[in-house]
Design an enzyme around this catalytic site. Sequence first.
Site, PDB file in Angstrom:
ATOM      1  N   GLN A   1     -17.974   4.925   3.630  1.00 20.70           N
ATOM      2  CA  GLN A   1     -18.531   6.076   4.151  1.00 20.70           C
ATOM      3  C   GLN A   1     -18.387   6.227   5.714  1.00 20.70           C
TER       4      GLN A   1
ATOM      5  N   ARG B   1       2.704  -8.825   4.041  1.00 26.19           N
ATOM      6  CA  ARG B   1       1.567  -8.148   2.989  1.00 26.19           C
ATOM      7  C   ARG B   1       2.341  -7.766   1.793  1.00 26.19           C
TER       8      ARG B   1
ATOM      9  N   HIS C   1      -1.377   3.880  -1.486  1.00 26.66           N
ATOM     10  CA  HIS C   1      -2.431   4.940  -1.249  1.00 26.66           C
ATOM     11  C   HIS C   1      -2.487   6.023  -2.077  1.00 26.66           C
TER      12      HIS C   1
ATOM     13  N   GLY D   1     -34.656  11.009   6.528  1.00 27.51           N
ATOM     14  CA  GLY D   1     -35.024  12.334   5.953  1.00 27.51           C
ATOM     15  C   GLY D   1     -35.952  12.970   6.440  1.00 27.51           C
TER      16      GLY D   1
ATOM     17  N   TYR E   1       3.539   1.804   1.801  1.00 25.09           N
ATOM     18  CA  TYR E   1       4.223   2.282   3.168  1.00 25.09           C
ATOM     19  C   TYR E   1       5.461   2.039   3.006  1.00 25.09           C
TER      20      TYR E   1
ATOM     21  N   TRP F   1     -12.766  11.165  -5.518  1.00 29.26           N
ATOM     22  CA  TRP F   1     -11.906  11.283  -6.282  1.00 29.26           C
ATOM     23  C   TRP F   1     -12.084  10.217  -7.616  1.00 29.26           C
TER      24      TRP F   1
ATOM     25  N   GLU G   1       0.838  -1.269  -0.044  1.00 27.12           N
ATOM     26  CA  GLU G   1      -0.017  -0.025   0.164  1.00 27.12           C
ATOM     27  C   GLU G   1       0.710   1.093  -0.063  1.00 27.12           C
TER      28      GLU G   1
ATOM     29  N   LYS H   1     -23.102   0.969  -8.616  1.00 24.76           N
ATOM     30  CA  LYS H   1     -23.681   0.832  -7.257  1.00 24.76           C
ATOM     31  C   LYS H   1     -24.530  -0.206  -7.353  1.00 24.76           C
TER      32      LYS H   1
HETATM   33  P1  FAD Z   1     -36.185   7.416   1.994  1.00 26.51           P
HETATM   34  O1  FAD Z   1     -35.236   6.568   1.283  1.00 26.51           O
HETATM   35  O2  FAD Z   1     -36.691   8.664   1.350  1.00 26.51           O
HETATM   36  O3  FAD Z   1     -37.214   6.642   2.252  1.00 26.51           O
HETATM   37  C1  FAD Z   1     -38.697   7.013   2.539  1.00 26.51           C
HETATM   38  C2  FAD Z   1     -39.783   5.878   2.379  1.00 26.51           C
HETATM   39  O4  FAD Z   1     -40.954   6.301   2.948  1.00 26.51           O
HETATM   40  C3  FAD Z   1     -40.087   5.868   0.833  1.00 26.51           C
HETATM   41  O5  FAD Z   1     -39.864   4.560   0.428  1.00 26.51           O
HETATM   42  C4  FAD Z   1     -41.555   6.346   0.985  1.00 26.51           C
HETATM   43  O6  FAD Z   1     -42.232   5.722  -0.314  1.00 26.51           O
HETATM   44  C5  FAD Z   1     -41.981   6.148   2.173  1.00 26.51           C
HETATM   45  N1  FAD Z   1     -43.045   6.972   2.724  1.00 26.51           N
HETATM   46  C6  FAD Z   1     -43.101   8.519   2.587  1.00 26.51           C
HETATM   47  N2  FAD Z   1     -44.379   8.887   3.018  1.00 26.51           N
HETATM   48  C7  FAD Z   1     -45.083   7.560   3.379  1.00 26.51           C
HETATM   49  C8  FAD Z   1     -46.420   7.261   3.977  1.00 26.51           C
HETATM   50  N3  FAD Z   1     -47.145   8.388   4.372  1.00 26.51           N
HETATM   51  N4  FAD Z   1     -46.798   5.963   4.140  1.00 26.51           N
HETATM   52  C9  FAD Z   1     -46.114   5.009   3.651  1.00 26.51           C
HETATM   53  N5  FAD Z   1     -44.658   5.075   3.268  1.00 26.51           N
HETATM   54  C10 FAD Z   1     -44.444   6.380   3.011  1.00 26.51           C
HETATM   55  N6  FAD Z   1     -26.857   7.754   0.611  1.00 26.51           N
HETATM   56  C11 FAD Z   1     -25.582   7.293   0.929  1.00 26.51           C
HETATM   57  O7  FAD Z   1     -25.506   7.186   2.019  1.00 26.51           O
HETATM   58  N7  FAD Z   1     -24.641   6.620  -0.055  1.00 26.51           N
HETATM   59  C12 FAD Z   1     -24.729   6.831  -1.198  1.00 26.51           C
HETATM   60  O8  FAD Z   1     -23.971   6.511  -2.096  1.00 26.51           O
HETATM   61  C13 FAD Z   1     -26.186   7.347  -1.928  1.00 26.51           C
HETATM   62  N8  FAD Z   1     -26.597   7.383  -3.195  1.00 26.51           N
HETATM   63  C14 FAD Z   1     -27.582   7.626  -3.530  1.00 26.51           C
HETATM   64  C15 FAD Z   1     -27.756   7.631  -4.939  1.00 26.51           C
HETATM   65  C16 FAD Z   1     -29.015   8.132  -5.460  1.00 26.51           C
HETATM   66  C17 FAD Z   1     -29.268   8.161  -6.999  1.00 26.51           C
HETATM   67  C18 FAD Z   1     -29.965   8.464  -4.562  1.00 26.51           C
HETATM   68  C19 FAD Z   1     -31.352   8.910  -5.026  1.00 26.51           C
HETATM   69  C20 FAD Z   1     -29.683   8.398  -3.124  1.00 26.51           C
HETATM   70  C21 FAD Z   1     -28.653   8.193  -2.691  1.00 26.51           C
HETATM   71  N9  FAD Z   1     -28.131   8.295  -1.373  1.00 26.51           N
HETATM   72  C22 FAD Z   1     -27.066   7.825  -1.014  1.00 26.51           C
HETATM   73  C23 FAD Z   1     -29.210   8.639  -0.296  1.00 26.51           C
HETATM   74  C24 FAD Z   1     -30.067   7.794   0.445  1.00 26.51           C
HETATM   75  O9  FAD Z   1     -30.660   6.791  -0.364  1.00 26.51           O
HETATM   76  C25 FAD Z   1     -30.958   8.417   1.368  1.00 26.51           C
HETATM   77  O10 FAD Z   1     -30.276   9.359   2.146  1.00 26.51           O
HETATM   78  C26 FAD Z   1     -31.707   7.541   2.082  1.00 26.51           C
HETATM   79  O11 FAD Z   1     -32.464   6.484   1.484  1.00 26.51           O
HETATM   80  C27 FAD Z   1     -32.789   8.264   3.235  1.00 26.51           C
HETATM   81  O12 FAD Z   1     -33.425   7.307   3.763  1.00 26.51           O
HETATM   82  P2  FAD Z   1     -34.984   7.566   4.612  1.00 26.51           P
HETATM   83  O13 FAD Z   1     -35.222   6.092   5.231  1.00 26.51           O
HETATM   84  O14 FAD Z   1     -34.658   8.507   5.423  1.00 26.51           O
HETATM   85  O15 FAD Z   1     -35.739   8.110   3.280  1.00 26.51           O
HETATM   86  P1  NAP Z   2     -26.718  17.633  -2.114  1.00 22.81           P
HETATM   87  O1  NAP Z   2     -25.543  16.905  -1.727  1.00 22.81           O
HETATM   88  O2  NAP Z   2     -27.278  18.638  -1.038  1.00 22.81           O
HETATM   89  O3  NAP Z   2     -26.785  18.343  -3.294  1.00 22.81           O
HETATM   90  C1  NAP Z   2     -27.829  19.129  -4.009  1.00 22.81           C
HETATM   91  C2  NAP Z   2     -27.062  20.262  -4.883  1.00 22.81           C
HETATM   92  O4  NAP Z   2     -28.191  20.827  -5.466  1.00 22.81           O
HETATM   93  C3  NAP Z   2     -26.182  21.004  -4.223  1.00 22.81           C
HETATM   94  O5  NAP Z   2     -24.916  20.735  -4.562  1.00 22.81           O
HETATM   95  C4  NAP Z   2     -26.611  22.488  -4.370  1.00 22.81           C
HETATM   96  O6  NAP Z   2     -25.490  23.029  -5.139  1.00 22.81           O
HETATM   97  C5  NAP Z   2     -27.866  22.274  -5.077  1.00 22.81           C
HETATM   98  N1  NAP Z   2     -28.997  23.116  -4.740  1.00 22.81           N
HETATM   99  C6  NAP Z   2     -29.643  22.929  -3.722  1.00 22.81           C
HETATM  100  N2  NAP Z   2     -30.607  23.865  -3.386  1.00 22.81           N
HETATM  101  C7  NAP Z   2     -30.940  24.299  -4.754  1.00 22.81           C
HETATM  102  C8  NAP Z   2     -31.900  25.197  -5.363  1.00 22.81           C
HETATM  103  N3  NAP Z   2     -32.587  25.571  -4.600  1.00 22.81           N
HETATM  104  N4  NAP Z   2     -31.669  25.508  -6.693  1.00 22.81           N
HETATM  105  C9  NAP Z   2     -30.530  25.167  -7.328  1.00 22.81           C
HETATM  106  N5  NAP Z   2     -29.735  24.172  -6.984  1.00 22.81           N
HETATM  107  C10 NAP Z   2     -29.810  23.922  -5.600  1.00 22.81           C
HETATM  108  O7  NAP Z   2     -27.917  16.720  -2.137  1.00 22.81           O
HETATM  109  P2  NAP Z   2     -28.095  15.376  -3.334  1.00 22.81           P
HETATM  110  O8  NAP Z   2     -27.248  15.354  -4.309  1.00 22.81           O
HETATM  111  O9  NAP Z   2     -29.370  15.409  -3.639  1.00 22.81           O
HETATM  112  O10 NAP Z   2     -27.655  14.277  -2.519  1.00 22.81           O
HETATM  113  C11 NAP Z   2     -28.693  13.794  -1.197  1.00 22.81           C
HETATM  114  C12 NAP Z   2     -27.660  13.013  -0.262  1.00 22.81           C
HETATM  115  O11 NAP Z   2     -27.407  11.824  -0.885  1.00 22.81           O
HETATM  116  C13 NAP Z   2     -26.328  13.951   0.038  1.00 22.81           C
HETATM  117  O12 NAP Z   2     -26.319  14.497   1.185  1.00 22.81           O
HETATM  118  C14 NAP Z   2     -25.371  12.659   0.058  1.00 22.81           C
HETATM  119  O13 NAP Z   2     -24.905  12.517   1.254  1.00 22.81           O
HETATM  120  C15 NAP Z   2     -26.158  11.467  -0.478  1.00 22.81           C
HETATM  121  N6  NAP Z   2     -25.517  10.913  -1.514  1.00 22.81           N
HETATM  122  C16 NAP Z   2     -24.412  10.373  -1.453  1.00 22.81           C
HETATM  123  C17 NAP Z   2     -23.580   9.691  -2.278  1.00 22.81           C
HETATM  124  C18 NAP Z   2     -22.095   9.277  -1.992  1.00 22.81           C
HETATM  125  O14 NAP Z   2     -21.459   8.790  -3.118  1.00 22.81           O
HETATM  126  N7  NAP Z   2     -21.571   9.275  -0.933  1.00 22.81           N
HETATM  127  C19 NAP Z   2     -24.230   9.699  -3.633  1.00 22.81           C
HETATM  128  C20 NAP Z   2     -25.371  10.162  -3.764  1.00 22.81           C
HETATM  129  C21 NAP Z   2     -26.201  10.769  -2.899  1.00 22.81           C
HETATM  130  P3  NAP Z   2     -25.519  24.643  -5.536  1.00 22.81           P
HETATM  131  O15 NAP Z   2     -26.234  25.423  -4.526  1.00 22.81           O
HETATM  132  O16 NAP Z   2     -23.996  24.760  -5.606  1.00 22.81           O
HETATM  133  O17 NAP Z   2     -25.915  24.659  -7.050  1.00 22.81           O
HETATM  134 FE1  SF4 Z   3     -17.564   0.571   5.064  1.00 21.72          FE
HETATM  135 FE2  SF4 Z   3     -18.560  -1.728   3.735  1.00 21.72          FE
HETATM  136 FE3  SF4 Z   3     -19.789  -0.584   5.939  1.00 21.72          FE
HETATM  137 FE4  SF4 Z   3     -19.637   1.010   3.462  1.00 21.72          FE
HETATM  138  S1  SF4 Z   3     -20.993  -1.081   3.971  1.00 21.72           S
HETATM  139  S2  SF4 Z   3     -19.085   1.468   5.710  1.00 21.72           S
HETATM  140  S3  SF4 Z   3     -17.678  -0.018   2.943  1.00 21.72           S
HETATM  141  S4  SF4 Z   3     -17.871  -1.495   5.910  1.00 21.72           S
END
Ligand code: FAD
Ligand code: NAP
Ligand code: SF4
Length: 734
Positions: free
Chosen positions: A345, A220, A258, A711, A172, A582, A170, A427
Site C-alpha cells: 500500500q 538478476r 510485470h 478513523g 524488462y 487485480w 521482471e 491476510k
Molecule cells: P480501529 O481499528 O477501529 O481501532 C479503534 C479501537 O478503539 C478499537 O479497538 C476500539 O475497540 C477502541 N475504542 C473505541 N472506543 C473506545 C473507548 N471509549 N475506550 C477504549 N477503547 C475504545 N486497512 C488497510 O490499510 N489495508 C487492508 O488490507 C485492510 N484490510 C482490512 C480488512 C478488514 C476485514 C477490515 C475490517 C479492515 C481492514 N483494513 C485494512 C482497515 C484497517 O483495519 C482500519 O483502517 C484501521 O484499523 C483503522 O485504525 P484505527 O486505529 O483508526 O481504528
Molecule cells: P469503502 O471502501 O468505503 O467501501 C464501502 C462500500 O459500501 C462502498 O463501496 C459503497 O459502495 C458502499 N456504501 C457506502 N455507503 C453506503 C450506504 N449508505 N448504503 C449502501 N452502500 C453503501 O469501505 P470498506 O470496504 O468498509 O473499507 C474500509 C477501508 O478499509 C477502506 O477505505 C480501505 O482503504 C480499507 N481496506 C483496504 C483493503 C485493501 O485491500 N487495501 C481491504 C479492506 C479494507 P456503493 O456506494 O457503490 O454501494
Molecule cells: Fe510495503 Fe511491506 Fe510496508 Fe506494506 S508492509 S507498505 S508491503 S514495505
Amino acid sequence: MTGETNQYPHLLEPLDLGFTTLRNRVMMGSMHTGMEDKASEFPELAAYFAERARGGVGLMVTGGFGPNLRGAFYPGSGMMTSSRHARQHRVITDEVHDAGGAILMQILHAGRYAYHPLSVSASRIKAPINPFTPFALSDRGVRQTIKDFGRCAALAREAGYDGVEVMGSEGYFINQFLAERTNKRTDAWGGSPENRRRIAVEIVRSVREAAGPDFIVMYRLSMIDLVEGGQTWPEVVALATEIEAAGATIINTGIGWHEARVPTIVTSVPRAAFADVTARLKPHVSIPVVASNRINMPQTAEQILADGKADMISMARPMLADPEWVNKAAGDRADEINTCIACNQACLDHTFTRQRASCLVNPRAGHETTLVLGPTRATKKVAVVGAGPAGLATATALAQRGHSVDLYEAEDHIGGQFAMAQRIPGKEEFSETVRYFTRQIELSGVRLHLSTRVDADTLADGGFDEVVLATGVVPRIPQIEGIDHAKVISYAELLRGEKEAGQRVAVIGAGGIGVDVSEWLTHTSSPTLDLDAWEQEWGVTDDESAPGGLTTPVAEPSPREVYLVQRKTSPIGKGLGKTTGWVHKASLQHKGVQQITGATYERIDDDGLHLTVPDKPVRRPRPTGVGAVAAKVPGSRQALGAVTGVAAKVPGGTAVAGKVPGLLPPEPEPINRVPRILDVDTVVVCTGQESQRELVDALTAKGIRTHIIGGADVAAELDAKRAIGQGTRLAAEI
Ligand code: FAD
Ligand code: NAP
Ligand code: SF4
C-alpha cells in the site's frame, strides 16, 4: 556480528566473494523509491540507505538507473550516463560506506515497459500494461546498448559503488530479448535460444570488462517468467551458466514479468513460494545464488539457507518495514521485528502512482530526515484511547520518546479493525503487526488497560497533559427496509465469529472489506498457508518444458454461492490498490463470485435481497485518444508532453480530453431498471464505516487538550496506512 550462538547462523555467516567479503547473507533488494530521479533528493536517499546499513544489512541494491535515454523508465527518471551523474551519487556511496555497508547500483533498461515514445525492445510489440509501442532495436542499436551498459557500470564504479546489478528479469529489456513472446527477430539476436540470450551474455561481459575484476556484478535472472511464450527451464539453466562464464559474481532471482497474471509478492502469496525455483538452479552454477520474493522473517530466510536452496536472501520491502531487521535477528530479537505484511500500500502502490515509496507499518521509511522520533525534552503524561493501528502507533512511539503513556482499549485484545483483517484468508501476515505492537508495548513501558472503555470523566480524573482519541470506526448500517431481518449480519459479526453465514450469501458494499469478506466466504483453506493449492489456483508448474512455468489454473471450488453487490456502476474493485486489486478481482473470479453493479437496494425479507438493477450493462463514458492514455498511465503527463506538446501544460491527463475538440466523452445512455431478487440465506453488510467520536465534545468541554486521529478523525477512505501515519506524525510532535 557473529552468528555462532545465534538462532540464524547461516543467515549471519559472511559471504566470501574472493576479492571482497559481505558481512552476512542478507541483501536489501532493489526498490524504486522515487528519490532516484532528482539529485537534489540524493541526501535523503543516502540517509535512507545509511539507516539500513547501520541496521546490519550485508548488501544493498539501489532502485534502477537507466544506461541510456531510450532505456529510461520515464522522462526524467534516474540515469547514470556521465561523470556528473557519478559525482552526484557520491553522497550515497560515502554515507553507506561510513555506516559499514556495501551497495550496488542497479542498471535498469526498461525496454517496452518505458513510459515514453522513444522506447525500444527486441521487436515492435506493445506491452499489455503500457500504451507506448516500442521500436525494434537495430543491430547497431543492440551493440551500442551493450556498450552503454558497460559505460554505466564504469561510472557506477567511479561513483563509489561496490558493484552493479544488471536487471535481467521482471519483463524488462533484457528479458524481452530472452523470451519468444517478445523476441521475433531473425538476426543474430533472435530466433534460436542461443541467439535470444546473446544480448544478456554480452551485456555481462561488457560490464565486467568496463568495471574491472574486483567489482561485484550481480545479474538478476528471470528464473520463471510466468507469461505465455516465456523461457523454458532448460533455457533458464543455459542462460545462468553463460552468465557465470561471462563474469557475473552473483546470480539473483527474478520472478515473473510485470505483465504476468500470477501474483508474485502480494500478501496472499505463500512465504518463500519461489525458493524452490532458486534451489533448482543452484546446482547448475558455482557462483552464489540469491533467493527472493515473500521472504520476510529470519526463520524463513534461515531455513532456505540451511536447506542449501540458496547462498543469500534478498528482502526488499522487509527492509523498508524495519531498518533494524538484521540487528534484531542477530540479537535473537525476531519478536521485535516490524514485519512487512506484503500489502504494497505504501511502497509499490506509491511507486506506480509516482509518489515516494514508504511503508504502511513504518511511515519513517523514505522520510528518515523529516519524520524523526527523537527523545522528548519535556515528559508528558498522555492517555491514548483505542488500541487499533492509530492508537498503537501513537502510544508506542510516544513512550519510546520518553513520555508516560496509558493506552485504553475497550476490547480484551489490541488491533482494532486490523485484528479482523488478519482473519481474511491470505491476510494472515497482518497478525505480525499486532504481534509487533504487543512486544513494543512491553518494551516501551506503555501501560495497557484492556477491556476498559474509558469515558471523559475517567480521563479528566487521570491528570493527563494530553489525550489522543484513536477510537476508530464502527460498521455503517445503511437505511434499507428489512435491515434488521434475522438474515442480515455485519462484517464484524461474521469475522469475529459471532454470527454465521448460510450457503447462499449476498455481500452488500464492494469496497476493500466487501471484497475481503467475499474471499472469506469462498475459501475453505488459506492460499497463504497451502503452497500446492496456491500454485494450482494460479497455474504455476515445475514442469521443465512449460514455457514461462505456466499450466492451466484449477481453483478449489467455493463452499458457498456468493453475490457481491454495489450501487456504483464502476467495475467492482476499482478503488483497491494498484498492485493488489487485480489479484483480488482474479481470485473472486476463480471462486465464481457473481458481481452486481449499479444496484439499488429495495428491501430484505424472507425471500432474500430485493434489488433493482440496470437492464443492460451501463457503458460509462470514457475519454478517448490521448486523454484516455493520460488518464491511465501514471506519470504520463510528461511523456505525453513529448508527443503532443499539450499535455505537459495541462494539470491532469484527463483534462486534455476535455480541452481538445473531438475528444469529448459521449453522452451517457439512458438506463432502465428492472427488479431482481437474490434468494440468499444471509446478507453481509459491508457498507463502510462511521467514526466513533462520542468523547470529543465531552473532553473539549472539560478543556482537555485532545488530538483526534485515525478513523475517529475521518472514517472515509480510512486505511491502516493513514491511521499509522497520522499516529506516528502526532507522536513526533507531542
Ligand atoms: P480501529 O481499528 O477501529 O481501532 C479503534 C479501537 O478503539 C478499537 O479497538 C476500539 O475497540 C477502541 N475504542 C473505541 N472506543 C473506545 C473507548 N471509549 N475506550 C477504549 N477503547 C475504545 N486497512 C488497510 O490499510 N489495508 C487492508 O488490507 C485492510 N484490510 C482490512 C480488512 C478488514 C476485514 C477490515 C475490517 C479492515 C481492514 N483494513 C485494512 C482497515 C484497517 O483495519 C482500519 O483502517 C484501521 O484499523 C483503522 O485504525 P484505527 O486505529 O483508526 O481504528
Ligand atoms: P469503502 O471502501 O468505503 O467501501 C464501502 C462500500 O459500501 C462502498 O463501496 C459503497 O459502495 C458502499 N456504501 C457506502 N455507503 C453506503 C450506504 N449508505 N448504503 C449502501 N452502500 C453503501 O469501505 P470498506 O470496504 O468498509 O473499507 C474500509 C477501508 O478499509 C477502506 O477505505 C480501505 O482503504 C480499507 N481496506 C483496504 C483493503 C485493501 O485491500 N487495501 C481491504 C479492506 C479494507 P456503493 O456506494 O457503490 O454501494
Ligand atoms: Fe510495503 Fe511491506 Fe510496508 Fe506494506 S508492509 S507498505 S508491503 S514495505
